[in-house]
Design a protein around this motif. Sequence first.
Motif, short mmCIF file in Angstrom:
data_model
loop_
_atom_site.label_atom_id
_atom_site.label_comp_id
_atom_site.label_asym_id
_atom_site.label_seq_id
_atom_site.Cartn_x
_atom_site.Cartn_y
_atom_site.Cartn_z
N TYR A 32 28.67 5.81 -20.05
CA TYR A 32 27.50 5.48 -19.24
C TYR A 32 27.93 5.43 -17.80
O TYR A 32 29.00 4.90 -17.48
CB TYR A 32 26.94 4.12 -19.69
N ILE A 34 26.59 5.10 -13.51
CA ILE A 34 25.55 4.69 -12.55
C ILE A 34 25.94 5.15 -11.16
O ILE A 34 27.13 5.13 -10.80
CB ILE A 34 25.37 3.15 -12.54
N TYR A 36 25.28 3.96 -7.31
CA TYR A 36 24.79 2.87 -6.48
C TYR A 36 24.75 3.30 -5.03
O TYR A 36 25.58 4.09 -4.58
CB TYR A 36 25.70 1.64 -6.58
N GLY A 43 24.24 -5.72 -0.80
CA GLY A 43 24.93 -5.43 -2.04
C GLY A 43 24.56 -4.05 -2.57
O GLY A 43 23.56 -3.46 -2.14
N PRO A 44 25.38 -3.52 -3.48
CA PRO A 44 25.05 -2.22 -4.09
C PRO A 44 23.69 -2.26 -4.78
O PRO A 44 23.35 -3.25 -5.43
CB PRO A 44 26.19 -2.01 -5.09
N PHE A 46 21.10 -0.13 -7.42
CA PHE A 46 21.00 0.92 -8.43
C PHE A 46 20.13 2.08 -7.95
O PHE A 46 19.05 1.86 -7.40
CB PHE A 46 20.40 0.30 -9.70
N TYR A 97 30.97 -4.25 -20.55
CA TYR A 97 30.25 -4.53 -19.32
C TYR A 97 31.14 -4.42 -18.09
O TYR A 97 30.72 -4.70 -16.98
CB TYR A 97 29.62 -5.92 -19.38
N TYR A 99 32.58 -2.39 -15.46
CA TYR A 99 32.45 -1.13 -14.78
C TYR A 99 33.70 -0.82 -13.96
O TYR A 99 34.36 -1.71 -13.46
CB TYR A 99 31.25 -1.14 -13.82
N PHE A 101 34.47 1.16 -10.58
CA PHE A 101 33.76 1.72 -9.43
C PHE A 101 34.63 2.71 -8.69
O PHE A 101 35.83 2.49 -8.51
CB PHE A 101 33.34 0.60 -8.46
N TYR B 31 24.01 -12.08 -18.40
CA TYR B 31 25.35 -11.74 -17.92
C TYR B 31 25.44 -11.99 -16.41
O TYR B 31 24.50 -11.67 -15.66
CB TYR B 31 25.67 -10.26 -18.19
N PHE B 33 28.33 -11.58 -13.13
CA PHE B 33 29.59 -10.95 -12.73
C PHE B 33 29.94 -11.40 -11.31
O PHE B 33 29.08 -11.51 -10.45
CB PHE B 33 29.43 -9.42 -12.72
N TYR B 35 32.37 -10.08 -8.20
CA TYR B 35 33.14 -8.97 -7.67
C TYR B 35 33.70 -9.33 -6.29
O TYR B 35 33.14 -10.15 -5.58
CB TYR B 35 32.27 -7.72 -7.49
N LEU B 43 35.60 -2.11 -4.70
CA LEU B 43 34.87 -3.12 -5.46
C LEU B 43 35.63 -3.43 -6.75
O LEU B 43 35.86 -2.55 -7.57
CB LEU B 43 33.48 -2.60 -5.77
N LEU B 45 36.07 -6.08 -10.14
CA LEU B 45 35.51 -7.14 -10.97
C LEU B 45 36.52 -8.27 -11.12
O LEU B 45 37.66 -8.04 -11.49
CB LEU B 45 35.15 -6.59 -12.35
N TYR B 48 33.51 -12.10 -15.62
CA TYR B 48 32.12 -12.08 -15.98
C TYR B 48 31.82 -13.05 -17.12
O TYR B 48 32.71 -13.38 -17.92
CB TYR B 48 31.59 -10.67 -16.27
N ASP B 56 35.67 -12.38 -19.69
CA ASP B 56 36.85 -11.66 -19.24
C ASP B 56 37.18 -12.09 -17.82
O ASP B 56 36.40 -11.85 -16.91
CB ASP B 56 36.58 -10.15 -19.29
N SER B 58 40.27 -11.32 -16.49
CA SER B 58 41.53 -10.61 -16.21
C SER B 58 41.61 -10.11 -14.78
O SER B 58 42.70 -9.80 -14.30
CB SER B 58 41.71 -9.45 -17.18
N PHE B 91 30.70 -10.48 -4.16
CA PHE B 91 29.36 -10.22 -4.70
C PHE B 91 29.22 -10.86 -6.07
O PHE B 91 30.15 -10.88 -6.88
CB PHE B 91 29.11 -8.72 -4.84
N SER B 96 20.79 -8.12 -17.91
CA SER B 96 20.22 -8.69 -19.13
C SER B 96 20.92 -8.11 -20.35
O SER B 96 21.59 -7.08 -20.27
CB SER B 96 18.72 -8.41 -19.19
N TYR B 100 22.75 -2.11 -19.21
CA TYR B 100 23.97 -1.94 -18.45
C TYR B 100 23.77 -2.04 -16.94
O TYR B 100 24.71 -2.22 -16.20
CB TYR B 100 24.60 -0.59 -18.77
N GLU B 101 22.54 -1.91 -16.49
CA GLU B 101 22.30 -1.96 -15.05
C GLU B 101 22.56 -3.37 -14.53
O GLU B 101 22.01 -4.34 -15.06
CB GLU B 101 20.87 -1.55 -14.72
N GLN B 102 23.36 -3.47 -13.48
CA GLN B 102 23.66 -4.75 -12.86
C GLN B 102 22.95 -4.84 -11.52
O GLN B 102 22.95 -3.89 -10.74
CB GLN B 102 25.17 -4.90 -12.65
N PHE B 104 22.86 -6.62 -7.95
CA PHE B 104 23.79 -7.31 -7.06
C PHE B 104 23.06 -8.21 -6.06
O PHE B 104 21.96 -7.90 -5.60
CB PHE B 104 24.62 -6.29 -6.27
N GLY B 105 23.73 -9.30 -5.71
CA GLY B 105 23.28 -10.14 -4.63
C GLY B 105 23.70 -9.57 -3.29
O GLY B 105 24.38 -8.54 -3.24
#
Lengths: 111, 113
Positions: A32, A34, A36, A43-44, A46, A97, A99, A101, B31, B33, B35, B43, B45, B48, B56, B58, B91, B96, B100-102, B104-105
């Motif tokens: 999958y 995306i 951005y 922020g990034p 979509f 989940y 990603y 980048f 969910y 995250f 970053y 960017l 991660l 999350y 995770d 890590s 960030f 949801s 998969y779409e996140q 961002f703030g």
Amino acid sequence: GESVGLHLPTLSVQEGDNSIINCAYSNSASDYFIWYKQESGKGPQFIIDIRSNMDKRQGQRVTVLLNKTVKHLSLQIAATQPGDSAVYFCAENPGTYKYIFGTGTRLKVLA
Amino acid sequence: DAGVIQSPRHEVTEMGQEVTLRCKPISGHDYLFWYRQTMMRGLELLIYFNNNVPIDDSGMPEDRFSAKMPNASFSTLKIQPSEPRDSAVYFCASSSEGAYEQYFGPGTRLTVT
């Protein structure tokens, strides 16, 4: 924007022309993807996504192409406008989940 | 919907001080995250959560970094003690279940002097 970096590859296009932004992804298991858009100080955001069982997906003025053989993604923006000026990232998802980048490409639209 | 909310938008602090970044995810998202974005590394991660539980971590650089999510509408990222190399834009994003779409703030720009 200023938060992203001063040494990103930059693509300059004339307003009204089409833009093509490329991305090489790293994980052959990624299923999958995306694209951005990140404007300065934000922020990034979509733009469009595509699953690995497709090779093309179209949105409004944008098209994403996926070539799994060479692990390559591209984002095509038709009739580029000043508001399209931003940094564009591809992101790959290898099945979780988390990603991965890309480093981003700065798009500059010339009037 | 107001989107993902982060505070503060800018933080300037001296080396050795504690820094706390805050995030309110989109209501209903399971969910969350965290970053970090820098010129050198892009960017990354950090950690999350799913349903307020860390899944995770890590990507958390070292023990100076910690993150909590006491409830579904609030999360914090703490750095103690802060160092100049922590300077970056942080960030928060949420998504949801099954999507998969996140989202961002706007990010928190942290400068440690």
